[in-house]
Scaffold this active site. Structure first.
Site, PDB file in Angstrom:
ATOM      1  N   HIS A   1       4.846   0.235   0.072  1.00  0.00           N
ATOM      2  CA  HIS A   1       5.565  -0.552   1.063  1.00  0.00           C
ATOM      3  C   HIS A   1       4.683  -1.665   1.607  1.00  0.00           C
ATOM      4  CE1 HIS A   1       3.575   2.688   3.317  1.00  0.00           C
ATOM      5  NE2 HIS A   1       3.541   1.867   4.360  1.00  0.00           N
TER       6      HIS A   1
ATOM      7  N   ARG B   1       5.671   6.526  14.080  1.00  0.00           N
ATOM      8  CA  ARG B   1       5.422   6.912  12.685  1.00  0.00           C
ATOM      9  C   ARG B   1       4.934   8.347  12.589  1.00  0.00           C
ATOM     10  NH1 ARG B   1       0.521   4.888   8.838  1.00  0.00           N
ATOM     11  NH2 ARG B   1      -0.440   6.729   9.790  1.00  0.00           N
TER      12      ARG B   1
ATOM     13  N   HIS C   1       0.836  -1.195   0.000  1.00  0.00           N
ATOM     14  CA  HIS C   1       0.000   0.000   0.000  1.00  0.00           C
ATOM     15  C   HIS C   1       0.873   1.248   0.000  1.00  0.00           C
ATOM     16  CE1 HIS C   1       0.956  -0.585   4.252  1.00  0.00           C
ATOM     17  NE2 HIS C   1       0.693   0.698   4.441  1.00  0.00           N
TER      18      HIS C   1
ATOM     19  N   ASP D   1       0.511   5.076   1.947  1.00  0.00           N
ATOM     20  CA  ASP D   1      -0.239   5.545   3.112  1.00  0.00           C
ATOM     21  C   ASP D   1      -1.371   6.510   2.760  1.00  0.00           C
ATOM     22  OD1 ASP D   1       1.163   4.062   4.959  1.00  0.00           O
ATOM     23  OD2 ASP D   1       2.615   5.643   5.411  1.00  0.00           O
TER      24      ASP D   1
END
Length: 288
Positions: free
Chosen positions: A261, A276, A102, A104
């Site tokens: 990723h 993150r 995917h 983000d």
């Protein structure tokens, strides 16, 4: 402030580089920042090994790339006092929730420019993250296929990514008091070009994200499913991928506009703790 200039070492022919001789806990000189900036656009994924960072230091460095995002729906999962910093903590009680390629947050009108992930605790084995070069995913297609894709757009829907198709993620969020149906029920799907132009490099990249994409516009349902399935398999081509083996202290930052990723969920029930940060981006576009 160090005067030693960093060294850029590619980690694969297709994507990614290690940035050595740099301490991200310190302010970067303009010259050092320019080296990092140029490497980011040349390699799409940068690995900064051996860092020892506070939350503020991670934020300070990441902010050099752009405004930091604070996602209201993720506030229960963030570091207290730092709504921009999401805690990704998996262990025996909380298995990994997403196990697919995917990019983000593509279900929003202005998806993140990039993501910075800092490793606080890593398992002895497993928990790697794979990165794919979406410039090459587009460029390695045949000319007729490229011409067709340049004419197409896809529908991205937040409700799909946080819905029943991803039950583990949905369940883990509900444990934190996040009701995904309530949170995302009113969200409207967005339309993005299947091929997007990078606003800084000018290169064209394949832009799909399987958790979010529901269909390709202008095709029949059967055609849409078949083309999406082909593209999802195409981005798995080994020659365009780098697999990162995490070590505690690694900070990895990647460009969501030209990469995908995949966080391998193979380490359960062992512990993995990451911080993150997403960087604000712009509406994807295709320049004629």
């Amino acid at each position: 402030m160090s005067t030693t200039l960093p060294t850029i070492v590619p980690v694969s022919p297709a994507i990614g580089a290690r940035v050595l001789d740099i301490d991200l806990s310190q302010d970067l000189t303009d010259e050092t920042w320019q080296i990092v900036h140029d490497a980011f656009h040349a390699h799409n994924v940068l690995v900064f090994p051996g860092q020892d960072l506070t939350v503020e230091q991670q934020k300070s460095f990441t902010r050099r790339f752009g405004e930091l995002l604070a996602h209201s729906h993720l506030l229960p999962l963030t570091v207290e006092g730092h709504p921009e910093v999401m805690v990704l903590h998996n262990n025996e009680q909380k298995p990994p929730g997403l196990n697919s390629w995917h990019t983000d947050n593509s279900g929003w009108a202005e998806p993140p420019l990039g993501t910075a992930l800092y490793a606080k605790i890593t398992p002895e084995v497993g928990g790697d993250t794979l990165y794919g070069n979406m410039y090459l995913a587009f460029e390695t297609l045949s000319a007729p296929m490229r011409q067709m894709l340049l004419q197409l757009t896809a529908v991205h829907d937040v409700r799909k990514a946080f819905g029943a198709d991803y039950a583990t993620l949905q369940k883990s969020l509900k444990k934190k008091g996040i009701d995904t149906d309530e949170q995302f029920g009113a969200e409207e799907p967005v339309e993005h070009p299947l091929i997007r132009t990078h606003p800084e490099t000018g290169r064209q990249a394949l832009y799909i994200s399987s958790p979010y994409v529901t269909r390709i516009n202008g095709l029949t349902d059967a055609e849409s499913r078949a083309l999406l399935e082909f593209l999802y398999r195409h981005i798995e081509t080994n020659e365009i991928i780098y697999r990162h083996r995490w070590t505690t202290g690694d900070l990895v930052i990647w460009d969501n506009r030209c990469t995908q990723h995949y966080a391998a969920a193979d380490y359960f029930p062992n512990e993995r703790l990451m911080h993150r940060i997403n960087i604000a981006g712009e509406k994807p576009f295709l320049k004629a």
